[in-house]
Design a protein around this motif. Structure first.
Motif, PDB file in Angstrom:
ATOM      1  N   ILE A 197       8.347  -7.090   7.345  1.00 10.48           N
ATOM      2  CA  ILE A 197       7.494  -7.195   6.162  1.00 10.48           C
ATOM      3  C   ILE A 197       6.162  -7.805   6.557  1.00 10.48           C
ATOM      4  CG2 ILE A 197       7.316  -8.199   3.852  1.00 10.48           C
ATOM      5  CD1 ILE A 197      10.519  -8.609   4.263  1.00 10.48           C
ATOM      6  N   LEU A 198       5.091  -7.132   6.203  1.00 11.82           N
ATOM      7  CA  LEU A 198       3.743  -7.638   6.424  1.00 11.82           C
ATOM      8  C   LEU A 198       3.239  -8.231   5.117  1.00 11.82           C
ATOM      9  CD1 LEU A 198       1.219  -7.778   8.257  1.00 11.82           C
ATOM     10  CD2 LEU A 198       0.621  -5.498   7.451  1.00 11.82           C
ATOM     11  N   ILE A 199       2.861  -9.508   5.149  1.00 15.89           N
ATOM     12  CA  ILE A 199       2.306 -10.159   3.961  1.00 15.89           C
ATOM     13  C   ILE A 199       0.800 -10.269   4.157  1.00 15.89           C
ATOM     14  CG2 ILE A 199       2.354 -12.147   2.431  1.00 15.89           C
ATOM     15  CD1 ILE A 199       5.118 -12.823   3.452  1.00 15.89           C
ATOM     16  N   ASP A 200       0.065  -9.468   3.388  1.00 19.15           N
ATOM     17  CA  ASP A 200      -1.385  -9.325   3.480  1.00 19.15           C
ATOM     18  C   ASP A 200      -1.772  -8.701   4.822  1.00 19.15           C
ATOM     19  OD1 ASP A 200      -1.685 -10.261   0.908  1.00 19.15           O
ATOM     20  OD2 ASP A 200      -2.182 -12.311   1.505  1.00 19.15           O
ATOM     21  N   SER A 201      -3.043  -8.317   4.938  1.00 18.56           N
ATOM     22  CA  SER A 201      -3.427  -7.544   6.130  1.00 18.56           C
ATOM     23  C   SER A 201      -4.791  -7.921   6.683  1.00 18.56           C
ATOM     24  CB  SER A 201      -3.416  -6.047   5.793  1.00 18.56           C
ATOM     25  OG  SER A 201      -4.453  -5.720   4.870  1.00 18.56           O
ATOM     26  N   GLY A 202      -5.369  -9.011   6.205  1.00 21.61           N
ATOM     27  CA  GLY A 202      -6.666  -9.411   6.724  1.00 21.61           C
ATOM     28  C   GLY A 202      -7.810  -8.592   6.152  1.00 21.61           C
ATOM     29  N   ILE A 203      -8.974  -8.767   6.744  1.00 21.36           N
ATOM     30  CA  ILE A 203     -10.211  -8.231   6.169  1.00 21.36           C
ATOM     31  C   ILE A 203     -10.593  -6.864   6.723  1.00 21.36           C
ATOM     32  CG2 ILE A 203     -11.818  -9.238   7.844  1.00 21.36           C
ATOM     33  CD1 ILE A 203     -13.577 -10.059   5.446  1.00 21.36           C
ATOM     34  N   GLY A 204     -10.010  -6.479   7.860  1.00 20.12           N
ATOM     35  CA  GLY A 204     -10.420  -5.203   8.449  1.00 20.12           C
ATOM     36  C   GLY A 204     -11.904  -5.217   8.786  1.00 20.12           C
ATOM     37  N   LEU A 224       1.431  -7.731  -0.953  1.00 24.27           N
ATOM     38  CA  LEU A 224       0.056  -8.173  -1.172  1.00 24.27           C
ATOM     39  C   LEU A 224       0.059  -9.321  -2.162  1.00 24.27           C
ATOM     40  CD1 LEU A 224      -1.764  -4.735  -1.439  1.00 24.27           C
ATOM     41  CD2 LEU A 224      -1.686  -6.275   0.538  1.00 24.27           C
ATOM     42  N   THR A 225      -0.450 -10.476  -1.725  1.00 24.89           N
ATOM     43  CA  THR A 225      -0.560 -11.583  -2.680  1.00 24.89           C
ATOM     44  C   THR A 225      -1.568 -11.232  -3.768  1.00 24.89           C
ATOM     45  OG1 THR A 225      -2.248 -12.682  -1.320  1.00 24.89           O
ATOM     46  CG2 THR A 225       0.068 -13.308  -0.964  1.00 24.89           C
ATOM     47  N   HIS A 226      -2.610 -10.510  -3.393  1.00 29.41           N
ATOM     48  CA  HIS A 226      -3.564  -9.964  -4.359  1.00 29.41           C
ATOM     49  C   HIS A 226      -4.425  -8.962  -3.609  1.00 29.41           C
ATOM     50  CE1 HIS A 226      -5.569 -13.368  -2.473  1.00 29.41           C
ATOM     51  NE2 HIS A 226      -6.736 -13.006  -2.963  1.00 29.41           N
ATOM     52  N   MET A 227      -5.387  -8.365  -4.291  1.00 28.26           N
ATOM     53  CA  MET A 227      -6.099  -7.232  -3.711  1.00 28.26           C
ATOM     54  C   MET A 227      -7.560  -7.524  -3.374  1.00 28.26           C
ATOM     55  SD  MET A 227      -4.268  -4.145  -5.854  1.00 28.26           S
ATOM     56  CE  MET A 227      -5.684  -3.068  -5.629  1.00 28.26           C
TER      57      MET A 227
END
Length: 311
Positions: free
Chosen positions: A92-99, A130-133
């Motif tokens: 499970i990936l929690i969030d993915s950073g800013i790219g 995603l904690t949020h978008m």
């Protein structure tokens, strides 16, 4: 919590790539929560304007706090962390950073190669939470070539309130610089277009995997969520953007990226009280890497107690 162990930056056992040779600091840290593996990965550092840290604070008071932390008055370093959780057969990936969403933040956007250097293949990820978008949480999924590497049956968990909000977002109560507000709007629009059919939305909470539950808090954004990880007697909370470094001295200060500042303050206080009562570990997006510690009561306020690194 079970054994904590740092994963040294010189580790050569990565299966899917190596850290860049010019990286001189550790960028990942592994902990065990009972039978569940948690890996904190640094996406780098953001440099937002200092006033966004406390939009309702007197500037002199804010500057005095920055002085006590040896930080400049104009911009400040803001860590950016994401997490990989392995529970049972799920990764499970929690969030993915800013790219690459904000080129003006050149020290961030490191998540892709650091994930690979940690031996985590995108193809093995079964779920994303995603904690949020906001753009610094979904941006890593918008990098060219990432979607093509993800499994077609990938499940992306986000609260229904969050997905609905970004259909027509309201920035009227934030202190976001206009340029960043536009980045936030654009990134969320692109994300919904690219991944809508993979969304697994929930109203209040959802069990993502055994011992891994995402729960909506609201406040920072209408659908902002935290992730609680429990195994045996061990507990860890990924707090997303509910708790910041300044929150321990000034939980009442409004962050400029909060869409409902008063509710965000209530959420922050509620979560910090929960953490003091349960003794759960906290990992949060913008706490200094590796962002693993506990929250202790300190009179009417709170105290951050970072974990001792285990090598």
């Amino acid at each position: 919590m079970g054994q904590e162990q740092a994963v040294k930056s010189s580790d050569t056992a990565a299966r899917a790539g190596q850290s860049r040779p010019d990286e001189l600091v550790p960028s990942r840290y592994a902990v065990r929560v009972g039978d569940i593996d948690v890996l904190v990965i640094s996406d780098g550092v953001l440099e937002p304007p200092a006033e966004s840290m406390a939009t309702n604070a007197d500037p002199a008071t804010r500057d005095a706090w920055l002085d006590t932390m040896f930080l400049p008055h104009d911009t400040f370093d803001w860590a950016l962390n994401a997490v990989v959780v392995r529970s049972g057969s799920q990764t499970i990936l929690i969030d993915s950073g800013i790219g690459g969403e904000v080129p003006d933040f050149p020290r961030a956007g490191q998540f892709g190669h650091r994930l690979a250097a940690a031996g985590v293949d995108l193809e093995t990820v079964t779920d994303v939470v995603l904690t949020h978008m906001h753009f610094d949480h979904v941006g890593g999924l918008l990098v060219d070539g990432v979607k093509e590497r993800l499994r077609p049956d990938l499940r992306i968990h986000v609260s229904a309130a969050e997905a609905t909000f970004w259909e027509a977002p309201d920035f009227s109560r934030t202190g976001m610089p206009p340029a960043l507000a536009e980045v936030a709007r654009s990134a969320a629009t692109r994300f919904l277009k690219e991944y809508r059919h993979q969304l697994q939305t929930f109203e209040t909470e959802q069990e993502v995997a055994p011992g891994v539950v995402v729960a909506r808090t609201g406040g920072h954004t209408p659908g902002h969520s935290v992730v609680r990880i429990t195994s045996g007697k061990d507990r860890l909370m990924f707090g997303g953007d509910a708790i910041f470094p300044v929150s321990f001295d000034h939980p009442e200060w409004h962050n400029g990226f909060e869409h409902d500042p008063e509710e965000a303050t209530r959420v922050r206080l509620r979560l910090m009280r929960e953490l003091t009562e349960t003794g759960a570990w906290l990992v949060s997006t913008h706490m200094p890497f590796p962002s693993v510690g506990r929250v202790a009561a300190s009179g009417d306020l709170f105290r951050w107690v970072p974990a001792w690194w285990d090598y």
